[in-house]
Design an enzyme around this catalytic site. Structure first.
Site, mmCIF file in Angstrom:
data_model
loop_
_atom_site.group_PDB
_atom_site.id
_atom_site.type_symbol
_atom_site.label_atom_id
_atom_site.label_comp_id
_atom_site.label_asym_id
_atom_site.label_seq_id
_atom_site.Cartn_x
_atom_site.Cartn_y
_atom_site.Cartn_z
ATOM 1 N N HIS A 31 45.966 54.997 72.482
ATOM 2 C CA HIS A 31 46.245 54.628 71.096
ATOM 3 C C HIS A 31 46.382 55.881 70.218
ATOM 4 O O HIS A 31 45.950 55.885 69.062
ATOM 5 C CB HIS A 31 45.170 53.679 70.531
ATOM 6 C CG HIS A 31 45.337 52.283 71.060
ATOM 7 N ND1 HIS A 31 46.177 51.364 70.475
ATOM 8 C CD2 HIS A 31 44.799 51.671 72.144
ATOM 9 C CE1 HIS A 31 46.127 50.232 71.156
ATOM 10 N NE2 HIS A 31 45.310 50.399 72.184
ATOM 11 N N ASP A 33 49.543 57.776 70.702
ATOM 12 C CA ASP A 33 50.975 58.141 70.645
ATOM 13 C C ASP A 33 51.579 57.830 69.273
ATOM 14 O O ASP A 33 52.188 58.687 68.635
ATOM 15 C CB ASP A 33 51.786 57.525 71.793
ATOM 16 C CG ASP A 33 51.697 56.008 71.931
ATOM 17 O OD1 ASP A 33 50.877 55.363 71.237
ATOM 18 O OD2 ASP A 33 52.453 55.451 72.758
ATOM 19 N N LEU A 113 49.948 48.193 83.015
ATOM 20 C CA LEU A 113 50.472 49.306 83.815
ATOM 21 C C LEU A 113 51.936 49.577 83.487
ATOM 22 O O LEU A 113 52.657 50.216 84.240
ATOM 23 C CB LEU A 113 50.295 49.021 85.310
ATOM 24 C CG LEU A 113 48.836 48.772 85.736
ATOM 25 C CD1 LEU A 113 48.759 48.432 87.217
ATOM 26 C CD2 LEU A 113 47.964 49.992 85.420
ATOM 27 N N SER A 114 52.353 49.031 82.351
ATOM 28 C CA SER A 114 53.656 49.355 81.803
ATOM 29 C C SER A 114 54.829 48.848 82.628
ATOM 30 O O SER A 114 55.824 49.545 82.833
ATOM 31 C CB SER A 114 53.732 50.874 81.662
ATOM 32 O OG SER A 114 54.608 51.191 80.677
ATOM 33 N N ASP A 160 54.845 55.014 77.211
ATOM 34 C CA ASP A 160 55.201 54.375 78.485
ATOM 35 C C ASP A 160 56.606 54.769 78.947
ATOM 36 O O ASP A 160 56.837 55.051 80.121
ATOM 37 C CB ASP A 160 55.140 52.841 78.347
ATOM 38 C CG ASP A 160 53.822 52.377 77.758
ATOM 39 O OD1 ASP A 160 52.830 53.117 77.872
ATOM 40 O OD2 ASP A 160 53.795 51.282 77.172
HETATM 41 C C1 GLA Z 1 50.614 50.525 75.133
HETATM 42 C C2 GLA Z 1 51.790 51.051 74.341
HETATM 43 C C3 GLA Z 1 51.773 52.586 74.281
HETATM 44 C C4 GLA Z 1 50.414 53.106 73.828
HETATM 45 C C5 GLA Z 1 49.292 52.443 74.634
HETATM 46 C C6 GLA Z 1 47.935 52.803 74.108
HETATM 47 O O1 GLA Z 1 50.752 50.889 76.480
HETATM 48 O O2 GLA Z 1 53.008 50.633 74.926
HETATM 49 O O3 GLA Z 1 52.807 53.029 73.431
HETATM 50 O O4 GLA Z 1 50.245 52.939 72.458
HETATM 51 O O5 GLA Z 1 49.398 51.022 74.610
HETATM 52 O O6 GLA Z 1 47.696 54.141 74.317
#
Ligand code: GLA
Length: 367
Positions: A31, A33, A113-114, A160
């Site tokens: 949290h 970025d 995990l994006s 991500d």
């Molecule tokens: C998610 C968002 C990122 C980042 C994280 C927390 O993955 O997509 O942009 O803010 O949460 O670090």
């Protein structure tokens, strides 16, 4: 197929191209970025494949496992949520042709995990190649962020998509969102007798249901109250109180932890990493308030069973935790966490041993 692209230049349009992009875990720097701070993710070896085939009838068809969505260029804003990750990229890259997009992935969905950035970036790489768009990696990252923010409606911060494109095997990536700079930092836990264990709590995680957005709003409010463009620039927090103070305290302390983590890696001081992971989790739990009971139990039990450090990773409110575990303790940690979940009547978590993998690429094809 040979034809002219929009700039009138003769180009070779390939008939079918597969783009591949990884999921990620963020080692530390959560949290931060969208607050102009620094973070340190790795790309995973778990990836999404997107095969794009151009069509000349203006139809856009997206197929993923048993799901499919069909629409038309010009009406891509009508896509269902799951397909909007693909149509959002078509819109952000201003592709005006029809396409078939086939998706397959071993990045777990909703696990923090994006999987979304892996999907966006695999599609963007394939579209860039198939339509000879000539976009730079920087432009692809920006288009994928736009796709997620504007078309999917998840106000995410860019971490991500950056790691999905710029990740390198055996490296973590230090990203500075204030300057835009990036630095590869060697990260090889196995050389130190350690494993990076991902614990997927299976608690559903979504970035579009308000929790993430409300933290982002509060951080913005705190920065405004301090007269700053971004919260990571803050030093004196004495004008803040209550929730805004807690949010700011997390951001400022987390960026300092990222710097300490990177310094420790450069100094090969792996013993310093565990306490930093734990402090990050405590700060996310108590100050940023984005953890949940399942993540807290996963972290606490992993540590009791021998992990040298553990924390939630990603946006929070469910999803996954990571634990740095001596290789010989991995099975014991998994068993202890599963037992703790079952004892509470929760579903069994899933586990992945994470290895730093490479960023997005185009699959080689015989011509
Ligand atoms: C998610 C968002 C990122 C980042 C994280 C927390 O993955 O997509 O942009 O803010 O949460 O670090």
């Amino acid at each position: 197929m040979s034809e002219r692209n929009r700039t009138g230049v003769e180009s070779t349009r390939r008939t079918s191209v597969t783009g591949i992009a990884p999921g990620r875990v963020n080692l530390i720097g959560e949290h931060v970025d969208y607050n102009g701070g620094r973070c340190l993710p790795i790309a995973l070896t778990q990836v999404t494949h997107a095969t794009v085939t151009p069509r000349d009838d203006g139809v856009v068809r997206v197929v993923s496992g048993s799901r499919s969505w069909e629409g038309r260029v010009g009406r891509l804003d009508e896509a269902e949520q799951w397909a909007s990750y693909v149509t959002g990229v078509l819109l952000a890259l201003e592709v005006e042709d029809g396409v078939d997009v086939g998706i397959s992935s071993d990045v777990p969905i909703g696990a923090g995990l994006s999987s979304s950035a892996a999907l966006e970036c695999s599609v963007a790489f394939a579209l860039d190649e198939v339509f000879d768009l000539g976009r730079s990696h920087e432009e692809i990252v920006a288009a994928c962020v736009r796709a997620e923010q504007e078309y999917v409606g998840a106000p995410t911060g860019g971490l991500d998509q950056a790691i999905a494109v710029y990740g390198e095997a055996s490296q973590a990536l230090l990203i500075d969102f204030a300057s835009g700079s990036r630095e590869q930092v060697p990260f090889d836990p196995s050389a130190h007798g350690l494993a990076l264990l991902v614990i997927d709590t299976k608690v559903s995680h979504t970035l579009t249901d308000g929790g993430y957005g409300s933290r982002r709003d509060e951080a913005w409010e705190a920065a405004k109250a301090l007269g700053l463009s971004h919260l990571a620039l803050a030093s004196d927090l004495s004008d803040l109180s209550g929730a805004l103070l807690r949010r700011a305290r997390h951001v400022v302390s987390e960026v300092a932890r990222v710097d300490a983590f990177v310094q420790a890696l450069h100094a090969d001081d792996w013993e310093a990493l565990g306490p930093l992971l734990v402090a990050s989790h405590v700060s996310l739990r108590d100050d940023y308030e984005v953890s949940c009971e399942e993540l807290d139990v996963a972290v606490d039990v992993a540590r009791e069973a021998g992990a040298v450090g553990a924390r939630m990773t990603g946006g929070g409110f469910g999803g996954s935790a990571i634990a740095l575990v001596p290789t010989e303790r991995v099975e014991a940690v998994q068993a202890a966490v599963t037992t703790a979940f079952v004892a509470r009547g929760w579903g069994r978590p899933a586990y992945i041993l994470a290895e730093p993998g490479r960023g997005a690429w185009i699959e080689d094809q015989p011509d």
